[in-house]
Structure formats: C-alpha cells, structure tokens
Design a protein around this motif. Structure first.
Motif, short mmCIF file in Angstrom:
data_model
loop_
_atom_site.label_atom_id
_atom_site.label_comp_id
_atom_site.label_asym_id
_atom_site.label_seq_id
_atom_site.Cartn_x
_atom_site.Cartn_y
_atom_site.Cartn_z
N THR B 148 2.75 5.18 4.30
CA THR B 148 3.41 4.53 3.16
C THR B 148 4.93 4.52 3.29
OG1 THR B 148 3.42 6.61 1.94
CG2 THR B 148 1.60 5.10 1.52
N SER B 149 5.49 5.16 4.33
CA SER B 149 6.95 5.29 4.31
C SER B 149 7.69 4.00 4.64
CB SER B 149 7.41 6.43 5.23
OG SER B 149 6.85 6.28 6.49
N ALA B 150 7.01 3.02 5.23
CA ALA B 150 7.69 1.75 5.48
C ALA B 150 7.45 0.76 4.34
CB ALA B 150 7.22 1.15 6.80
N LEU B 151 6.77 1.21 3.30
CA LEU B 151 6.39 0.28 2.22
C LEU B 151 7.28 0.47 0.99
CD1 LEU B 151 2.52 0.70 2.37
CD2 LEU B 151 3.92 -1.02 3.50
N ASP B 152 7.37 -0.58 0.19
CA ASP B 152 8.10 -0.47 -1.06
C ASP B 152 7.32 0.40 -2.04
OD1 ASP B 152 10.61 -1.65 -1.23
OD2 ASP B 152 9.71 -3.63 -0.94
N VAL B 153 8.07 0.97 -2.99
CA VAL B 153 7.47 1.94 -3.90
C VAL B 153 6.24 1.37 -4.63
CG1 VAL B 153 7.93 3.44 -5.85
CG2 VAL B 153 9.73 2.94 -4.22
N SER B 154 6.36 0.14 -5.14
CA SER B 154 5.27 -0.39 -5.95
C SER B 154 4.01 -0.61 -5.12
CB SER B 154 5.69 -1.69 -6.61
OG SER B 154 5.94 -2.67 -5.65
#
Lengths: 605, 230
Positions: B148-154
C-alpha cells in the motif's frame, strides 16, 4: 506517422526512403532495356543529351543502370539487415535462456565482437564464405549482429529486472515463455527503431564491399559495383561516378534520417496544444493582512489544453505558524508550492488576485526584484534531499555559498554560520559534517542539512514539499521536530505539504485540505480528529488506520477516483464519490468561513 | 510455514542474519522495520527470488506468491488484465472466461477490466490485479511487500479491506511487510520487528503494540504519527 513527418529530418528521410522503394519496384521495368543495351559507338562517354550522366565501358547508359541497380542494392541491404537482426536478437537473448556460466560466455563473445571493427569482420566473413553477392550479404549481416546482440542484451537485462518478470518466475512460467511473452514484446520497439539505421549502415557497407570488388560480381551490378566500374574513368570523365555516388549518399542519408525520426517519434514528447489560458482574476479588494508572511488569493496555475492543476487557492501564513496542505496525488498541492516559489515548469501560467510575500506585493515587482525577494525571504525543502544537494561539493561549501551570495558574508563568517545552522538542526559534530560530501550523510541528516541550508539566510517563509515522505518514521519524527523548532525560534512561517494527514495533524497549526485543485476545507489541526466536516476530509481520516483503529471494522473507503486536472467538473468535484450528494452539488459550493473553520460543501455548512 | 536460520549475504554484507520465524497456517505475520532492515530481502528470499542459506519448510515449493510494492512495474504493460491474471493459473481454454470473472470478482473488479491494459487502470486497481494474479496460482502463502505504500490514502484503505476480506474468505497464510506499524496492526495477527537484518522482537500484535519489550520497537511505536484526540 504524422509525428514522423512533422520534423524536417523526418520529412526528408521518409520522402527519400519512399522514393527509393518506388524506384526499386518500377526502375527495372522502365529502364531495364536501356541499362543493358550495349552500344559500341558510345563507349566511356561523358554527359550528353542522349546519356545524361554518360556511358560505361560498354556504352550502357549510366543513369539507367544506377536506377535499375536500386532494386538489387536495397534487396541485398535488406537481406543483410535481416540476417544481422535475427542473429543479433538470438545472440542477445541467449544469455537469459542459458545457464549462468554459458550466458556469461555469450556476453563476453558479443563484447569482443563489438570491439572488432565492423568492416573488417564483414570482409573476413566475405572472404571465408566466398566472394560475390552472397558473401558480402553474409559478411555485412555478421558485422551488424554484435551491435544488435548488445542492444538486445541490454534491453533484456533492464526488462528482466522488473517486478512482472519476478512475478512470472514465481508463477513458474518457463524461461522461454517469459522471453516470448514478456521480454521480446517489451523490447521490440527500440529494436524496430534501430532497424532503419541498420538498413542504412548495411547499404553503405555493401556498397563499400562491392566497390572494393568483394561484393556483387559482373554481370550483376549494384551501386558499389557501378562505382567500381566507373572508377577507372574518373580522371577522364568525372561525371561517370556521379550517379552511383549520389545514389549511395542519398540512400544512406535517407535511412539514417528515418531512423532518427523514428527514435524521436517514439520518445513521444507531448507537445502542448495551444497556449495556457488563465481565467480572469480581478485584483482582490479586501485589505491585505499586514502580519502575514504569505498571503495568496485565488492562486491559479494553468497549462495548455485546459489543464488547471490549481484553482483559486487562497492561503495565509502568519509568523510562527505552520500551515499544512494535505491532499492526494493530483490534488494540486505540490503545484501550489511551486507557484509560490515561482518554479512552475514551462509552459504553465500562474495568476492570482493577490500574492504578497513578507508584506510585499509580488505583482508590483520587476522579475529581478521578485527573484531577489524570493531568494532572501523563502526557503524550500523538497521530498528528495539527494537532489537538493550537489553530490560533488562538500556540505559546508554548499551551505556557505548561500550566505556569501545572498547576505554578502565573508567566507569565514559563512563557514561559522554553516556550523551554527547545522548544530541548530541537531546534526552532531557539525564541524566534521561540513567537510563531508552529501553521500556520506544518512537520509535524515541530508534532509536536515537541506533545512539548515534554507536557514543560512533569514527566511520568513519555509515551504516544505513532502520533506519526510522518503524517510523512515523515526527519522521523520526528528526532521519534523527540527522544523517545528526552527519555526518557533525564528518566527518564520511555514507551508508544509504532505499526503499524510496524520503527520500534518501532528505538526501543523492549521490545515488546508485540497481536492482536484481547490481547497475544500480549512481548519485548525487540533480539530481534525473530531471536527472535520467535509466528507472528503472525513473519508481521508477514516481510511487511514492508526494505532487505535477498530480492527474488527472495515476502513472507510472512497469509491471512484479524483478527476484529472484536465477534466474537473463544473459542480462539486467530489460529488460523484460522495455519499451526501444531492441535486445542489451540480453547482460548485463556495468555501464558507465560520470563524477558524472554512468548508466548501453544500450539505455540511 | 517455518523459516529457520535464514541468512542472505550480498558479498560481505549480511542483509538478513539468521532469522527464524514461524507463520502458522491461516495467520498473517507482519514484518516491520525501517528501510535497510532486511525485511524485503527476507521476503524475496522466502519467495525463492534470492539465493539464501537456512531453510523454509511447511510450504510446497512454488506455492508461495508475492504482491509487489509498485503496481506500475509489477504488471507487464503489453499484457491485458485478463492475460495477466491467468498467467499462473492452469485453466482449460473454455474455462478461461469464467476463471477471469471469478478472480476479478474476488478482488472486486468488474469483468470489463479483463480486456483493458494496465495503463488504463488506477494504482489501486492495478494492485488488485496483482493480488488476483497471485491468488490464481492458489498459493499456500501470500507475501505482500509494502503493497500500500505507493498508493494514495483513500485507495490504501480499500486494498487493506480487501486483504482482510480475502484472509477471512480463503484462510490465507500471509507474510505482510510494511514500514507502517498501524497498517500491520490492522491486518496481522502476529508481528516481527527487524533491524539491521536481525529480528529484535516477535509476538502477537496486541502484545507487541501495547507492551513492547525492545527499546527499538518502542521508538518505532512512539514515532507513528497520530491525530491528536480531541
């Protein structure tokens, strides 16, 4: 194709190659009989009305012969290129199929062949396989193969390192299928681009071989053979070499230009469509905030093609205050920072109805005065500290430069100040660190050194764009603490840009939440947890697990995706992802202020 | 799955130093630590992508699948989503369509995605495709490396929810790697903290989070940013 024809080189290359191809097809039909008609009455003549470029030793028309030779020349060149390409791709792909040791042997062999002069390799092969057209084609093919092998190997290696190959390996996809399904399709484009240039090289090489008598033999003839035949007469009737020489030159040039144009077209530089257009932004009428270090009203950044990443953003930063700007990628938060720092990339345009820095209206300044003010008043810290420091210079020198440049300090003064500033950002042994190079520092130290560099002047405003995103949490904590201390001590203001709402909430005094280029909510950071009102802000907070999140309940999610800066709807940009949407949301809600809190939503204000 | 005395060396540098870990079937082990702590190297070694010493037992070789950090480089740009998802699945020709639908459905993607190319999808959607591709091979162990670290928060929230649902539905055994303790706490049953290639603490999530014994674990916990409670 259109892209190919847009540049002059592409246009010339395409035209030349197209003309050559047409000639290769039609020339033997039209001029075939002229080219072979022996005329003992007109042996070795110069240019005349009947024979524009003269005749050869048997009285045959040289122009006709040159035109007819196009077919054989191009055909042989294509054949040689085909052989070279096929052999090269096989050689280049072998290392990824063979066991490691064997693969290394192939790579070493290719390296040696690349170092070998190509023409020598071609001649050697031609001599071994027998003089004549076949030998020359094989020779040139062999000469081309090493370069193709090297290119294939390099491209393969870069694709082989990607995660999808690792995934395929774990899925137990056999090696040869990895090669055919993943590697070859992904390296095909550059290989095809290289074909056009290789075709040019093959053509020149073949012509050279034939000219030296090692290629096509009579009675067949290509351009090189024609040159060879004509060369004996060059001192008597110079015009005899003109036709084949020009043909070789034009063809070589055509293929080379076409290759260049292919490569340029494949690079896909996106040309801007038209000019950037800023909306009409009348000067703000309300009196300016006298205390603010930064006051911007209706800041807008526009790019060509109706792309507007920042839309009428208003922000105020007062001394000793850290204002957070939070948003996801594409929300325009970094572009807002760039616009304030005057570093929006070309061809973007920046406009506002007011922009004041340190109490000075930036719009009234000349570009030079504006740069000077930005240079002395503003410090910027970016995500990647490595790119903010010159790797070839010592840390101390880079810091000192700021003081000597902007504050007119002497070298000793500047050095002393560098040590003092490094100490202030809690770098241990600053006297030692100033003699080090950036690569000798850890990521957190580098970022603190960049902050120290910003402090070398007396900045009134610090803009930090994702300064801790590349750092580990424990290091992030130190950098944030330093930032807070600096702001408290120097009474500068700070604009802190981040995607992480928890970091922003912890560090900042006030927070502006951006979505699709606009500020949708502005509130004191202390209210984030309990009093966030905009549905987007609330969803952002809810979707982020923290150490107290209920592990049995799913996280809040936001369906859909943020509109791109080029197609933001006229109504509320969040409407189609929002649970509270009603008919009113087709009109864009204004940012309504209620004391410290401002929110742009019809349903909650 | 049992990892015993696993060591990975790059030249003279020891990236993972004699790590021993147990992941009981059906549980999720969170691996936390800072960059350079060796957590991703450990994962790649367990997945068989890196040569290592020590042993990994309790799992059939080839039944370990991995989801990578960067959803932009983990899908072949020239393969449609349908092809990518089925890459590791042994499916007869007439079952392909049904299988694609089932897999995409598992990760809450519409079947219409199957004909698209990765560039047409968002980061979160790509990560779902990568998960579906890994699940198609019916893995005994799924390794998630900073997924998840390359993804936007939402989007991150939706992917984490998906992982939790899949765990409940399929009883997946997972090795979940993240630098974010809050994320690990939310997804995993047990947690292992790594530093400098060594394991410094290891235990049930609640225990480690509430009563950390190692000073480094405490420092990590303290550094997690949190919103001030009102």
């Amino acid at each position: 194709m259109r892209r190919l024809l847009r540049t002059p080189a592409g246009l010339v290359g395409t035209t030349l190659v197209a003309a050559l191809l047409v000639l290769a097809v039609v020339a033997p039909w039209i001029w075939g009989s002229d080219a072979t008609r022996i005329n003992p009455a007109q042996i070795g003549q110069g240019s005349s009305a009947a024979h524009l470029l003269g005749t050869d030793a048997l009285g045959r028309d040289l122009l006709a012969r040159t035109l007819v030779a196009t077919r054989l020349t191009l055909g042989l060149a294509a054949l040689a290129t085909g052989i070279g390409t096929a052999a090269g791709i096989v050689l280049g792909a072998l290392p990824s199929l063979l066991p490691r040791g064997w693969g290394r042997c192939v790579v070493a062999a290719v390296d040696i062949l690349v170092a070998f002069p190509a023409l020598l390799l071609a001649m050697f092969t031609a001599v071994v396989t027998g003089l004549g057209g076949r030998g020359a084609v094989l020779g040139i093919g062999v000469a081309l193969a090493p370069t193709f092998a090297r290119l294939t190997h390099t491209l393969t290696a870069s694709v082989a390192g990607s995660d999808y190959i690792a995934a395929a390996r774990m899925l137990r996809v056999p090696r040869h299928r990895v090669l055919t399904r993943h590697v070859l399709p992904n390296i095909a484009e550059p290989l095809i681009l290289n074909l056009a240039q290789s075709m040019g090289a093959a053509l020149l090489g073949l012509s050279a071989m034939s000219f030296l008598g090692m290629g096509v033999q009579a009675p067949s003839y290509d351009w090189g053979r024609l040159l060879n035949d004509a060369f004996g007469h060059v001192y008597v009737t110079p015009s005899v070499v003109v036709a084949p020489a020009v043909a070789v030159t034009l063809a070589g040039l055509g293929f080379m230009l076409l290759g260049d144009a292919f490569a340029a077209a494949a690079a896909r530089t996106i040309d801007p469509v038209g000019d950037a257009v800023l909306p009409d932004l009348p000067k703000a009428a309300a009196p300016a905030d006298p205390d603010a270090v930064l006051e911007i009203r209706d800041l807008t950044v526009a790019f060509p093609g109706g792309v507007t990443p920042v839309r009428q953003v208003s922000l105020t930063v007062r001394p000793g205050e850290i204002v957070g700007v939070v948003g996801e990628s594409g929300s325009g938060k970094s572009m807002t920072a760039a616009a304030i720092g005057d570093i929006v990339p070309h061809p973007g345009l920046v406009g506002s109805s007011r922009s004041r820095l340190c109490g000075v209206d930036l719009d009234t300044l000349t570009p030079a005065a504006r740069r000077k003010l930005l240079g002395s008043c503003l410090a910027m810290v970016f995500q990647d500290p490595t790119s903010s420091l010159n790797p070839a210079l010592r840390v101390g020198g880079q810091l000192a430069e700021v003081a000597t440049l902007h504050a007119g300090a002497t070298r000793a003064q500047a050095r002393a100040r560098a040590v003092e500033r490094l100490d202030r950002v809690h770098i241990k042994h600053p006297e030692h660190v100033i003699r080090q190079y950036p690569h000798e520092l850890s990521g957190g130290m580098r970022q603190r050194a960049v902050i120290a560099m910003g402090l070398m002047g007396t900045p009134r405003l610090i803009i930090a764009d994702e300064p801790t995103t590349a750092l580990d949490v424990t290091v992030q904590r130190e950098v944030l603490r330093v930032l807070r201390e600096v702001v408290d001590e120097s009474a500068a203001g700070a604009l802190f840009i981040s995607h992480d709402i928890a970091v922003v909430g912890e560090l900042c005094d006030r927070v502006a939440v951006m979505y699709a280029g606009r500020v949708v909510e502005e509130l004191p950071a202390a209210d984030l947890a309990a009093d966030a009102r905009h549905p987007y802000t609330r969803a952002l907070i809810g979707s982020l697990p923290d150490m107290a999140t209920d592990r049995s309940a799913p996280l809040t999610t936001i369906p859909g995706r943020q509109p791109a800066p080029g197609d933001v709807p006229t109504g509320c940009a969040f409407a189609d992802r929002c649970a509270l949407t009603t008919a009113r949301c087709a009109t864009r809600p204004r940012l309504v202020r209620d004391g410290q809190h401002a929110v742009a939503c019809w349903e909650v204000s | 799955m049992n990892i015993e005395q696993l060591t990975v060396r790059f030249g003279r540098f020891t990236a993972v130093d004699h790590v021993t870990l147990a992941v009981p079937d059906g549980t999720a082990l969170g691996l936390v630590g800072e960059s350079g702590s060796g957590k991703s190297t450990l994962a790649r070694a367990v997945a068989g992508l890196l040569p290592h010493r020590g042993s990994v037992t309790g799992v059939t070789p080839g039944r370990i699948q991995m989801v990578f950090q960067d959803p932009y480089s983990s899908l072949d740009p020239r393969m449609t989503i349908g092809e990518a998802v089925l890459e590791g699945a042994r499916t007869s020709r007439h079952q392909r369509a049904a299988q694609i639908t089932r897999l995409l459905d598992l990760v809450s993607l519409p079947t219409s995605c199957a004909a698209k190319y990765p560039r047409e999808l968002s980061g979160g959607q790509r990560q779902r495709v990568a998960i579906a591709r890994a699940l198609a091979a019916r893995p005994e162990v799924l390794i998630a490396d900073e997924i998840t670290s390359a993804l936007d928060v939402s989007v991150q929230g939706a992917v984490l929810n998906l992982i939790r649902e899949l765990r409940a539905e399929l009883g997946l055994t997972m090795l979940f790697i993240s630098h974010n303790l809050a994320v690990v706490r939310y997804v995993c049953d047990t947690v292992a903290v790594m530093r400098g290639g060594r394991l410094v603490e290891n235990g049930p999530v609640d225990e480690v989070v509430n009563t950390p014994t190692d000073p480094y674990t405490r420092a990590l916990l303290d550094a997690v940013p949190r919103l001030a409670p009102a």
